[in-house]
Design a protein around this motif. Structure first.
Motif, mmCIF file in Angstrom:
data_model
loop_
_atom_site.group_PDB
_atom_site.id
_atom_site.type_symbol
_atom_site.label_atom_id
_atom_site.label_comp_id
_atom_site.label_asym_id
_atom_site.label_seq_id
_atom_site.Cartn_x
_atom_site.Cartn_y
_atom_site.Cartn_z
ATOM 1 N N ARG A 177 43.894 39.010 47.447
ATOM 2 C CA ARG A 177 42.486 39.336 47.323
ATOM 3 C C ARG A 177 41.741 38.241 47.560
ATOM 4 O O ARG A 177 42.167 37.092 46.863
ATOM 5 N N LEU A 178 40.452 37.984 47.997
ATOM 6 C CA LEU A 178 39.604 37.819 47.945
ATOM 7 C C LEU A 178 39.364 36.765 46.016
ATOM 8 O O LEU A 178 38.644 37.817 45.959
ATOM 9 N N LEU A 179 39.257 36.063 46.604
ATOM 10 C CA LEU A 179 38.662 35.468 44.772
ATOM 11 C C LEU A 179 37.344 34.859 44.933
ATOM 12 O O LEU A 179 36.165 35.622 43.913
ATOM 13 N N HIS A 180 37.039 34.382 45.972
ATOM 14 C CA HIS A 180 35.276 33.627 45.584
ATOM 15 C C HIS A 180 34.548 33.051 46.849
ATOM 16 O O HIS A 180 36.026 32.622 47.732
ATOM 17 N N ALA A 181 34.306 32.804 47.443
ATOM 18 C CA ALA A 181 33.636 31.816 48.941
ATOM 19 C C ALA A 181 32.895 30.832 47.840
ATOM 20 O O ALA A 181 31.680 30.809 46.996
ATOM 21 N N SER A 182 32.582 29.612 48.606
ATOM 22 C CA SER A 182 31.749 28.255 48.599
ATOM 23 C C SER A 182 31.062 27.791 49.695
ATOM 24 O O SER A 182 32.085 27.713 50.778
ATOM 25 N N ARG A 183 30.075 27.262 50.048
ATOM 26 C CA ARG A 183 29.728 26.304 50.797
ATOM 27 C C ARG A 183 29.632 25.021 50.426
ATOM 28 O O ARG A 183 29.068 24.831 49.577
ATOM 29 N N ASP B 64 26.815 18.937 48.367
ATOM 30 C CA ASP B 64 26.431 19.906 48.026
ATOM 31 C C ASP B 64 26.930 21.305 47.244
ATOM 32 O O ASP B 64 26.769 22.285 48.504
ATOM 33 N N LEU B 65 27.857 20.724 47.281
ATOM 34 C CA LEU B 65 28.314 22.425 47.130
ATOM 35 C C LEU B 65 28.004 23.624 46.138
ATOM 36 O O LEU B 65 27.191 23.434 44.810
ATOM 37 N N GLU B 66 27.839 25.054 46.965
ATOM 38 C CA GLU B 66 27.162 25.856 46.125
ATOM 39 C C GLU B 66 28.136 27.778 46.338
ATOM 40 O O GLU B 66 28.768 27.503 47.131
ATOM 41 N N THR B 67 27.973 28.164 45.979
ATOM 42 C CA THR B 67 28.191 29.688 46.176
ATOM 43 C C THR B 67 27.998 29.808 47.547
ATOM 44 O O THR B 67 26.676 30.095 47.757
ATOM 45 N N TYR C 40 48.177 31.815 46.222
ATOM 46 C CA TYR C 40 46.430 31.619 46.972
ATOM 47 C C TYR C 40 46.765 31.238 48.278
ATOM 48 O O TYR C 40 47.549 30.812 48.756
ATOM 49 N N ALA C 41 45.272 30.759 48.848
ATOM 50 C CA ALA C 41 44.807 29.971 49.902
ATOM 51 C C ALA C 41 43.766 29.888 49.522
ATOM 52 O O ALA C 41 42.694 30.834 49.710
ATOM 53 N N ARG C 42 42.747 28.542 50.569
ATOM 54 C CA ARG C 42 41.852 29.164 50.932
ATOM 55 C C ARG C 42 41.516 28.580 52.756
ATOM 56 O O ARG C 42 42.560 27.993 52.993
ATOM 57 N N VAL C 43 40.684 28.869 53.209
ATOM 58 C CA VAL C 43 40.648 28.975 54.446
ATOM 59 C C VAL C 43 38.897 28.610 54.880
ATOM 60 O O VAL C 43 38.142 28.766 53.982
ATOM 61 N N ASP C 44 39.266 27.798 55.347
ATOM 62 C CA ASP C 44 37.862 26.667 55.852
ATOM 63 C C ASP C 44 36.973 26.744 56.243
ATOM 64 O O ASP C 44 37.878 26.809 58.132
#
Length: 292
Positions: free
Chosen positions: A190-196, A216-219, A245-249
């Motif tokens: 499931r989607l956990l969270h996202a950052s930019r 400059d990492l932010e939610t 787990y997975a991270r998609v950039d």
């Protein structure tokens, strides 16, 4: 009581850079697990004595892939490892972007230049471009060039080829200067969270210079289009393995639509320090995987 090992790197005399590691260890212990963190290359660790080995911050693997991938395969034969060893083998080599593109996933256009290939024809003459290795992390051996810097880029390629590395050449995606790079993180399916974050590669920065990996990492709250592209990338992973787990950039292409910059299935930074509310979900997903 589930026994869980979190695989990290050996920081030597320096503090471990994984800010999430002590948080996860405490959360797992509070939930009733026996959890330890061990360097992945520690010869004394009996990985098979654990119910689950979670690759967390093996952040030196990219220049030791010939050791790291066989290690993951050995651990996978001894116990359960997340993500699975076959995923580790596929994802450590960024030529997986070609597999995603072939499956119809929008990705940053990429050309590959292996040792022995001519360098010049791969370099754009009408736009800024990026050169980086297929085995890499944290912008190691990565640099941005203008069309007038072909000579420097060719020397960069030659240096990578001397090390036996295959290079990737990509157009510099200027959308990153406007909308940044978004990281959508999934855990337990499931989607956990996202950052930019903002652009890592600035003009004139040498490929071998130290870089800030997450400026400059932010939610971030992902858009439906971003979520759709991320899910299409995960669905295109060969043989549809079960991913813990997975991270998609993602970055915005020339048409303004999101496209995959990287799909990180090995040791993505979870940024729990930025998303403390996600600790409980990560802990529960790890415990569920350990009990299977």
């Amino acid at each position: 009581m589930p026994r869980i090992a979190l695989a990290t790197y050996d920081p030597g005399t320096e503090p471990n850079r994984d800010q999430d590691l002590p948080v996860l260890l405490l959360a797992l212990a509070d939930a009733g697990a026996e959890a330890v963190a061990r360097p992945w290359d520690d010869p004394e660790t009996e990985w098979g004595a654990h119910d689950l080995v979670v690759i967390r911050s093996a952040w030196d693997y990219s220049w030791r892939a010939d050791e790291f991938v066989p290690w993951a395969e050995r651990v996978g034969k001894a116990t359960r490892i997340a993500n699975p060893a076959e995923v580790v083998r596929w994802n450590t080599d960024k030529r997986y972007l070609g597999d995603l593109a072939a499956a119809g996933v929008p990705v940053v256009p990429t050309r590959y230049v292996a040792p022995g290939d001519p360098a010049g024809p791969a370099l754009p003459v009408d736009r800024d471009f990026v050169v980086k290795p297929t085995f890499g992390a944290g912008a190691r051996f990565a640099a941005r060039y203008t069309p007038g810097e072909h000579g420097t880029a060719v020397r960069h390629l030659a240096r990578m080829h001397e090390e036996g590395l295959t290079a990737m050449v990509q157009p510099y995606v200027s959308g990153i200067d406007v909308s940044g790079e978004r990281a959508l993180q999934f855990f337990g399916g499931r989607l956990l969270h996202a950052s930019r974050k903002r652009a890592v590669l600035t003009p004139g920065t040498a490929y071998d210079a130290d870089k800030v990996a997450h400026p400059d990492l932010e939610t971030w709250t992902p858009t439906p289009a971003e979520l759709a592209v991320a899910e299409s990338a995960l669905a295109a992973v060969p043989d549809a393995p079960e991913l813990l787990y997975a991270r998609v950039d993602l970055v915005d292409g020339a048409d303004g639509r999101p496209q995959v910059m990287e799909l990180e299935l090995v040791e993505p930074n979870l940024f729990l320090f930025l998303h403390p509310g996600s600790v409980a979900g990560v802990t529960e997903a790890i415990l569920t995987a350990a009990r299977r």
